[in-house]
Design a protein around this motif. Structure first.
Motif, PDB file in Angstrom:
ATOM      1  N   LEU A  28       0.824  -1.208   0.000  1.00  0.00           N
ATOM      2  CA  LEU A  28       0.000   0.000   0.000  1.00  0.00           C
ATOM      3  C   LEU A  28       0.860   1.260   0.000  1.00  0.00           C
ATOM      4  O   LEU A  28       0.508   2.265  -0.636  1.00  0.00           O
ATOM      5  CB  LEU A  28      -0.937  -0.005   1.212  1.00  0.00           C
ATOM      6  CG  LEU A  28      -2.006  -1.108   1.219  1.00  0.00           C
ATOM      7  CD1 LEU A  28      -2.785  -1.086   2.526  1.00  0.00           C
ATOM      8  CD2 LEU A  28      -2.954  -0.963   0.034  1.00  0.00           C
ATOM      9  N   GLN A  29       1.988   1.207   0.677  1.00  0.00           N
ATOM     10  CA  GLN A  29       2.898   2.353   0.667  1.00  0.00           C
ATOM     11  C   GLN A  29       3.461   2.571  -0.734  1.00  0.00           C
ATOM     12  O   GLN A  29       3.544   3.710  -1.211  1.00  0.00           O
ATOM     13  CB  GLN A  29       4.034   2.140   1.659  1.00  0.00           C
ATOM     14  CG  GLN A  29       4.976   3.342   1.762  1.00  0.00           C
ATOM     15  CD  GLN A  29       6.092   3.111   2.756  1.00  0.00           C
ATOM     16  OE1 GLN A  29       6.713   2.036   2.765  1.00  0.00           O
ATOM     17  NE2 GLN A  29       6.347   4.084   3.604  1.00  0.00           N
ATOM     18  N   ASP A  30       3.816   1.483  -1.408  1.00  0.00           N
ATOM     19  CA  ASP A  30       4.323   1.617  -2.773  1.00  0.00           C
ATOM     20  C   ASP A  30       3.235   2.132  -3.717  1.00  0.00           C
ATOM     21  O   ASP A  30       3.520   2.886  -4.651  1.00  0.00           O
ATOM     22  CB  ASP A  30       4.854   0.276  -3.268  1.00  0.00           C
ATOM     23  CG  ASP A  30       6.328   0.079  -2.920  1.00  0.00           C
ATOM     24  OD1 ASP A  30       6.802   0.756  -1.975  1.00  0.00           O
ATOM     25  OD2 ASP A  30       6.995  -0.749  -3.576  1.00  0.00           O
ATOM     26  N   MET A  31       1.984   1.733  -3.484  1.00  0.00           N
ATOM     27  CA  MET A  31       0.891   2.260  -4.296  1.00  0.00           C
ATOM     28  C   MET A  31       0.797   3.782  -4.164  1.00  0.00           C
ATOM     29  O   MET A  31       0.569   4.492  -5.143  1.00  0.00           O
ATOM     30  CB  MET A  31      -0.441   1.634  -3.871  1.00  0.00           C
ATOM     31  CG  MET A  31      -0.619   0.182  -4.253  1.00  0.00           C
ATOM     32  SD  MET A  31      -2.309  -0.394  -3.925  1.00  0.00           S
ATOM     33  CE  MET A  31      -3.199   0.375  -5.284  1.00  0.00           C
ATOM     34  N   GLU A  32       1.000   4.252  -2.944  1.00  0.00           N
ATOM     35  CA  GLU A  32       0.978   5.703  -2.716  1.00  0.00           C
ATOM     36  C   GLU A  32       2.120   6.377  -3.461  1.00  0.00           C
ATOM     37  O   GLU A  32       1.947   7.422  -4.095  1.00  0.00           O
ATOM     38  CB  GLU A  32       1.062   6.000  -1.222  1.00  0.00           C
ATOM     39  CG  GLU A  32       0.999   7.485  -0.895  1.00  0.00           C
ATOM     40  CD  GLU A  32       1.000   7.761   0.597  1.00  0.00           C
ATOM     41  OE1 GLU A  32       0.800   8.928   0.970  1.00  0.00           O
ATOM     42  OE2 GLU A  32       1.206   6.808   1.382  1.00  0.00           O
ATOM     43  N   LEU A  33       3.309   5.770  -3.407  1.00  0.00           N
ATOM     44  CA  LEU A  33       4.472   6.324  -4.094  1.00  0.00           C
ATOM     45  C   LEU A  33       4.269   6.321  -5.612  1.00  0.00           C
ATOM     46  O   LEU A  33       4.794   7.187  -6.316  1.00  0.00           O
ATOM     47  CB  LEU A  33       5.732   5.533  -3.737  1.00  0.00           C
ATOM     48  CG  LEU A  33       6.173   5.607  -2.271  1.00  0.00           C
ATOM     49  CD1 LEU A  33       7.345   4.683  -2.010  1.00  0.00           C
ATOM     50  CD2 LEU A  33       6.532   7.041  -1.886  1.00  0.00           C
ATOM     51  N   HIS A  34       3.500   5.347  -6.099  1.00  0.00           N
ATOM     52  CA  HIS A  34       3.205   5.289  -7.534  1.00  0.00           C
ATOM     53  C   HIS A  34       2.084   6.238  -7.921  1.00  0.00           C
ATOM     54  O   HIS A  34       1.707   6.311  -9.095  1.00  0.00           O
ATOM     55  CB  HIS A  34       2.824   3.862  -7.931  1.00  0.00           C
ATOM     56  CG  HIS A  34       3.985   2.934  -8.077  1.00  0.00           C
ATOM     57  ND1 HIS A  34       5.036   3.171  -8.933  1.00  0.00           N
ATOM     58  CD2 HIS A  34       4.275   1.751  -7.459  1.00  0.00           C
ATOM     59  CE1 HIS A  34       5.912   2.189  -8.858  1.00  0.00           C
ATOM     60  NE2 HIS A  34       5.483   1.318  -7.964  1.00  0.00           N
ATOM     61  N   GLY A  35       1.529   6.957  -6.965  1.00  0.00           N
ATOM     62  CA  GLY A  35       0.513   7.956  -7.279  1.00  0.00           C
ATOM     63  C   GLY A  35      -0.917   7.468  -7.280  1.00  0.00           C
ATOM     64  O   GLY A  35      -1.810   8.160  -7.779  1.00  0.00           O
ATOM     65  N   LYS A  36      -1.169   6.266  -6.726  1.00  0.00           N
ATOM     66  CA  LYS A  36      -2.542   5.775  -6.661  1.00  0.00           C
ATOM     67  C   LYS A  36      -3.358   6.633  -5.696  1.00  0.00           C
ATOM     68  O   LYS A  36      -2.849   7.089  -4.670  1.00  0.00           O
ATOM     69  CB  LYS A  36      -2.569   4.310  -6.190  1.00  0.00           C
ATOM     70  CG  LYS A  36      -1.867   3.344  -7.123  1.00  0.00           C
ATOM     71  CD  LYS A  36      -2.564   3.262  -8.466  1.00  0.00           C
ATOM     72  CE  LYS A  36      -1.952   2.180  -9.326  1.00  0.00           C
ATOM     73  NZ  LYS A  36      -2.576   2.124 -10.663  1.00  0.00           N
ATOM     74  N   SER A  37      -4.627   6.821  -6.012  1.00  0.00           N
ATOM     75  CA  SER A  37      -5.486   7.664  -5.190  1.00  0.00           C
ATOM     76  C   SER A  37      -5.743   7.024  -3.825  1.00  0.00           C
ATOM     77  O   SER A  37      -5.611   5.809  -3.656  1.00  0.00           O
ATOM     78  CB  SER A  37      -6.820   7.907  -5.894  1.00  0.00           C
ATOM     79  OG  SER A  37      -7.584   6.714  -5.933  1.00  0.00           O
ATOM     80  N   ARG A  38      -6.154   7.874  -2.884  1.00  0.00           N
ATOM     81  CA  ARG A  38      -6.472   7.368  -1.547  1.00  0.00           C
ATOM     82  C   ARG A  38      -7.621   6.366  -1.621  1.00  0.00           C
ATOM     83  O   ARG A  38      -7.601   5.350  -0.919  1.00  0.00           O
ATOM     84  CB  ARG A  38      -6.841   8.536  -0.630  1.00  0.00           C
ATOM     85  CG  ARG A  38      -7.185   8.103   0.795  1.00  0.00           C
ATOM     86  CD  ARG A  38      -7.482   9.304   1.659  1.00  0.00           C
ATOM     87  NE  ARG A  38      -6.328  10.193   1.740  1.00  0.00           N
ATOM     88  CZ  ARG A  38      -6.325  11.349   2.387  1.00  0.00           C
ATOM     89  NH1 ARG A  38      -7.430  11.772   3.006  1.00  0.00           N
ATOM     90  NH2 ARG A  38      -5.253  12.103   2.415  1.00  0.00           N
TER      91      ARG A  38
END
Length: 351
Positions: free
Chosen positions: A17-27
């Motif tokens: 989930l942290q990597d998803m955030e770094l990849h710019g995925k929405s909240r």
């Protein structure tokens, strides 16, 4: 990101989930993934998984199948939601395997079988080929018709369609001003498309950061028949110059002039035409609505019925393992093109 930096995270779900955030995925997207992955983690921790495994890192494909089966028993979840959740779990494992945190993706086999069940769902709207011809004939814009015909003739996913570049298209006919078919995989295979496995959302591919992922197990060479060729030539005759040096095959002709089309844009185009045809109703769900993914179902159903060859259809869909891909790749002309051209339905004529 090296595997040494990412090996064996103590909290694989939190890491993902942290990597998803770094990849710019929405909240919102991260929250949806988080809920599903926490449910999977709780399922394993309850000790009901076939292997007795209590964590995602060691789960087997049978554990994943049992979890999907458990989801199906939830009366609050529609079949389409179960399919979406299975795709989330598949992407989680695919990513963790890619970065070296997990040794294998146990969802790969599960998704292959799930795709078969989804695409043969008897509750889906069934559209005869003749009716689909009427639908196609009503699409006048060269770009919009090319998008729809390409999806119907190849069975590719909408993200794979959007990721096509000019180099992925080989045609026998000369196209002045266009450098097409430069892929090594297309050498000696004119009138074909190469659908790669590698493009991934947020990653650079052929010099451009992509907004969609391809989901093929391996790259696939797909025949281009006369109807698709004519449709693509009509589109290329008016195609704006591309903004990206990757030279996308499909680019915008209105807002986003010359920019690579996104899956969302293609979905809007299909939804508009399907609504005009009476094939789309907000909230109706996958059983009723015609979407880009429906065309994959249409392709699978009708070509399988006509060929009687599940292997060729699975190869074209990009759903098969390496050994089956190799079988068709090594004898591509006889096993794929000849079978495809003999049996593929016509979208413009009575065949």
């Amino acid at each position: 990101m090296s595997s040494a930096e990412t090996a064996d995270p103590e909290d694989p779900i939190g890491y993902f989930l942290q990597d998803m955030e770094l990849h710019g995925k929405s909240r919102r997207t991260r929250r949806e993934y988080g809920r599903l992955l926490e449910r999977f983690e709780s399922f394993l921790a309850a000790g009901t998984a076939p292997s007795g495994e209590v964590g995602p890192a060691g789960a087997s494909h049978r554990d994943c199948m049992a979890f999907v089966h458990d989801l199906r028993q939830d009366p609050d979840l529609a079949d389409s939601t179960v399919a979406t959740y299975a795709a989330y779990l598949h992407r989680f494992y695919a990513y963790m395997t890619q970065v070296g945190a997990f040794e294998a993706n146990p969802m790969a086999l599960v998704m292959e079988e799930l795709d078969e069940r989804i695409d043969t769902d008897p509750t889906r709207r069934e559209i005869p080929v003749a009716r689909m011809r009427t639908f196609v004939s009503g699409i006048r814009h060269p770009l919009e018709r090319a998008l729809v015909v390409a999806l119907l003739k190849t069975g590719m996913r909408v993200g794979e369609l959007c990721n096509l570049d000019l180099r992925d298209l080989a045609l026998s006919r000369e196209l002045p001003g266009y450098d097409v078919g430069s892929r090594a995989q297309l050498d000696g295979r004119p009138d074909s498309l190469y659908v790669a496995a590698e493009p991934s959302v947020g990653e650079s591919y052929n010099g451009e950061t992509r907004s969609a992922s391809n989901k093929r197990k391996r790259g696939t060479v797909v025949p281009v028949d006369d109807e698709l060729e004519r449709t693509l030539l009509r589109w290329l005759a008016v195609r704006p110059d591309a903004v990206s040096p990757a030279e996308p095959l499909f680019v915008g002709t209105a807002s986003g002039w010359g920019e690579r089309l996104t899956p969302e844009q293609v979905q809007r185009i299909v939804r508009r035409h399907a609504t005009e045809m009476g094939w789309y109703e907000p909230g109706a769900g996958a059983a009723e609505n015609v979407t880009p993914h429906y065309f994959r179902h249409f392709f699978t159903t009708h070509l399988r019925e006509r060929t009687g060859d599940r292997g060729v259809v699975k190869y074209l869909r990009g759903d098969v393992a390496d050994d089956i891909v190799d079988t068709y790749t090594h004898n591509w002309g006889d096993n794929v093109r000849e079978t495809y051209e003999r049996h593929v339905y016509s979208l413009y004529g009575p065949a």
